[in-house]
Design a protein around this motif. Structure first.
Motif, short mmCIF file in Angstrom:
data_model
loop_
_atom_site.label_atom_id
_atom_site.label_comp_id
_atom_site.label_asym_id
_atom_site.label_seq_id
_atom_site.Cartn_x
_atom_site.Cartn_y
_atom_site.Cartn_z
N TYR A 35 0.84 -1.19 0.00
CA TYR A 35 0.00 0.00 0.00
C TYR A 35 0.87 1.25 0.00
O TYR A 35 1.92 1.28 0.63
CB TYR A 35 -0.91 0.05 1.24
CG TYR A 35 -1.93 -1.05 1.33
CD1 TYR A 35 -1.61 -2.23 1.98
CD2 TYR A 35 -3.17 -0.90 0.77
CE1 TYR A 35 -2.53 -3.25 2.07
CE2 TYR A 35 -4.10 -1.93 0.85
CZ TYR A 35 -3.78 -3.10 1.50
OH TYR A 35 -4.70 -4.11 1.58
N LEU A 59 3.81 7.33 -8.17
CA LEU A 59 3.00 6.32 -8.85
C LEU A 59 3.66 5.81 -10.12
O LEU A 59 3.31 4.73 -10.61
CB LEU A 59 1.62 6.89 -9.16
CG LEU A 59 0.73 7.23 -7.96
CD1 LEU A 59 -0.59 7.83 -8.41
CD2 LEU A 59 0.49 6.00 -7.08
N HIS A 68 -1.56 -0.45 -3.89
CA HIS A 68 -2.83 0.27 -3.79
C HIS A 68 -2.55 1.64 -3.18
O HIS A 68 -1.60 1.82 -2.42
CB HIS A 68 -3.82 -0.49 -2.92
CG HIS A 68 -4.13 -1.87 -3.45
ND1 HIS A 68 -4.49 -2.11 -4.75
CD2 HIS A 68 -4.13 -3.07 -2.83
CE1 HIS A 68 -4.71 -3.40 -4.91
NE2 HIS A 68 -4.49 -4.01 -3.77
N LEU A 69 -3.40 2.60 -3.51
CA LEU A 69 -3.19 3.97 -3.04
C LEU A 69 -4.29 4.38 -2.06
O LEU A 69 -5.48 4.22 -2.33
CB LEU A 69 -3.20 4.93 -4.23
CG LEU A 69 -3.19 6.43 -3.90
CD1 LEU A 69 -1.89 6.80 -3.17
CD2 LEU A 69 -3.35 7.26 -5.17
N LEU A 93 -6.72 12.66 -9.08
CA LEU A 93 -6.90 11.24 -8.79
C LEU A 93 -7.73 10.53 -9.86
O LEU A 93 -7.64 9.31 -10.00
CB LEU A 93 -7.55 11.07 -7.41
CG LEU A 93 -6.69 11.51 -6.21
CD1 LEU A 93 -7.47 11.38 -4.92
CD2 LEU A 93 -5.41 10.69 -6.14
N VAL A 96 -5.79 8.29 -12.09
CA VAL A 96 -5.20 7.06 -11.56
C VAL A 96 -6.12 5.90 -11.91
O VAL A 96 -7.12 5.65 -11.23
CB VAL A 96 -4.98 7.15 -10.03
CG1 VAL A 96 -4.35 5.86 -9.51
CG2 VAL A 96 -4.12 8.35 -9.70
N ARG A 99 -4.67 1.23 -10.67
CA ARG A 99 -4.65 0.61 -9.35
C ARG A 99 -5.89 1.05 -8.57
O ARG A 99 -6.55 2.03 -8.93
CB ARG A 99 -3.39 1.01 -8.59
CG ARG A 99 -3.40 2.47 -8.11
CD ARG A 99 -2.04 2.92 -7.69
NE ARG A 99 -1.13 3.05 -8.83
CZ ARG A 99 0.16 2.76 -8.79
NH1 ARG A 99 0.70 2.35 -7.67
NH2 ARG A 99 0.92 2.91 -9.86
N ARG A 100 -6.19 0.35 -7.49
CA ARG A 100 -7.26 0.77 -6.60
C ARG A 100 -6.78 1.95 -5.78
O ARG A 100 -5.64 2.00 -5.34
CB ARG A 100 -7.65 -0.38 -5.67
CG ARG A 100 -8.28 -1.57 -6.36
CD ARG A 100 -8.51 -2.70 -5.38
NE ARG A 100 -9.35 -2.27 -4.26
CZ ARG A 100 -9.58 -3.01 -3.19
NH1 ARG A 100 -9.03 -4.19 -3.07
NH2 ARG A 100 -10.36 -2.55 -2.21
N TRP A 101 -7.67 2.95 -5.58
CA TRP A 101 -7.31 4.08 -4.74
C TRP A 101 -8.53 4.56 -3.97
O TRP A 101 -9.68 4.32 -4.36
CB TRP A 101 -6.71 5.22 -5.56
CG TRP A 101 -7.63 5.85 -6.59
CD1 TRP A 101 -7.76 5.50 -7.90
CD2 TRP A 101 -8.57 6.92 -6.37
NE1 TRP A 101 -8.69 6.28 -8.53
CE2 TRP A 101 -9.20 7.17 -7.61
CE3 TRP A 101 -8.91 7.69 -5.26
CZ2 TRP A 101 -10.17 8.16 -7.76
CZ3 TRP A 101 -9.88 8.68 -5.41
CH2 TRP A 101 -10.50 8.91 -6.65
N GLN A 102 -8.27 5.24 -2.88
CA GLN A 102 -9.35 5.79 -2.05
C GLN A 102 -8.85 7.03 -1.34
O GLN A 102 -7.69 7.10 -0.91
CB GLN A 102 -9.82 4.75 -1.03
CG GLN A 102 -11.04 5.23 -0.23
CD GLN A 102 -11.62 4.11 0.62
OE1 GLN A 102 -11.17 2.98 0.56
NE2 GLN A 102 -12.62 4.44 1.42
#
Length: 353
Positions: A35, A59, A68-69, A93, A96, A99-102
């Motif tokens: 992460y 990134l 993951h971000l 964002l 992006v 990848r998965r990001w939140q």
């Protein structure tokens, strides 16, 4: 160096310099990252563009492609904090897509939002904290083996550690009983000796040191290294600090020990003999001059993730290697020491390269 714990997650952290000229030094810490946590000050409108540039630069790093971000937007409780929509836009964002990001709004003083992503963690995490000059913190989380109840790493969560030394090592996974040869290949790579595991294996067979890749005698390793123009030395491990002395002299060390189900050191009299590579050392700061709680950073062929083991546990495990597993004593498929004893070949020994 500081150790924190939240539920089933253990976080080992240290602070690295974040000035622009020093960020190139971060790259060795990027490997095997699970992460990428990027923390910004939600009220810092002036540096949000700098944060965006730094985030996208990170990134683009090859060793972070699979990470993951998670973006923590801190100080969300203040009146001049930017909204989630504005931060998402400012950090770009929406670009992006690989990848998965939140993005999570957080408040460090109240704990709001900080632990939501940790509630379902099943593996302990190894974290590097890097402080940037514009109040951004980058966290690189490494998966680390789960520690069993006897580990000193679990006994006291208030311990603080200083990273004395660490040499990044590219992990290699073993096939079959090749833990010693794989550990040797990883050690060779640290010395810019690009030798494949298969080449070491074939040379070891040629010299009659092994059959399937097993190495039950530490004394053959220096002779094997000579075949690849590399110097190695067998050391007697009489006191705990002997290993530290070798590490501080610039060496990395191959250490035999008994491996438990989770790969931690255990006491099985040599029946679970395994090799690992020690390439880092953490000094415990809060206790006496004893080395009881010091940790070593290790890599071995059964996991691609960095491990932190109790140095005392490793020392004790190494010192009780006396017998080959009875299941292997009469097995002609292994190159075994005389009388199937490890007392002269592995016990109280390690190899410095």
């Amino acid at each position: 160096m500081e150790i924190m714990k939240y539920k089933t997650n253990t976080i080992v952290s240290w602070d690295l310099q974040g000035k622009e000229k020093q960020r190139v030094l971060w790259r060795p810490y990027f490997r095997d990252t699970a992460y990428l946590i990027f923390v910004i000050d939600s009220t810092d409108h002036e540096y949000i563009n700098d944060a965006r540039d730094e985030l996208h630069r990170l990134l683009s790093e090859p060793d972070l492609f699979n990470a993951h971000l998670l973006v923590y937007a801190n100080k969300c409780d203040l009146a001049n904090a930017m909204s989630v929509a504005k931060i998402t836009d400012k950090l770009e964002l929406h670009l992006v897509k690989d990848r998965r990001w939140q993005l999570v709004q957080t408040c460090a003083t109240s704990g709001e939002g900080l632990f939501e992503e940790w509630k379902h963690g099943h593996q302990k995490l190894f974290v590097h904290l890097i402080g940037l000059y514009y109040t951004i913190v980058l966290c690189l989380l490494y998966k680390v083996w789960l520690y069993n109840s006897r580990s000193k790493f679990n006994r006291d969560e208030t311990k603080k550690y200083e990273l004395v030394l660490y040499k990044p090592i590219e992990p290699i996974l073993q096939e079959g009983p090749q833990c010693g040869i794989v550990a040797l290949a990883m050690a060779m790579s640290n010395h810019s000796c690009d030798v494949k595991v298969q080449s070491i294996f074939e040379k070891a067979k040629e010299l009659l040191y092994t059959i399937q890749g097993e190495l039950f005698d530490a004394h053959v390793i220096p002779h094997l290294c000579e075949q690849f123009n590399l110097t190695a030395t067998v050391h007697k491990w009489a006191k705990v600090t002997d290993l530290v002395d070798c590490l501080q002299s610039g060496c990395i060390c191959l250490v035999p020990y008994d491996s438990d189900a989770n790969h931690e050191p255990c006491l099985k009299k040599g029946h679970r003999a395994h090799w690992l590579l020690v390439h880092g050392y953490l000094k415990e700061l809060t206790s006496s001059s004893s080395n009881e709680y010091d940790l070593v950073l290790v890599q071995h062929g059964k996991s691609k993730f960095l491990g932190a083991f109790s140095m005392l546990d490793l020392f004790q495990s190494n010192g009780q290697l006396v017998d080959i597993d009875p299941k292997r004593r009469t097995d002609s498929e292994y190159c075994l020491p005389k009388d199937a004893s490890l007392k002269e070949t592995l016990c109280n020994l390690f190899v410095a390269i």
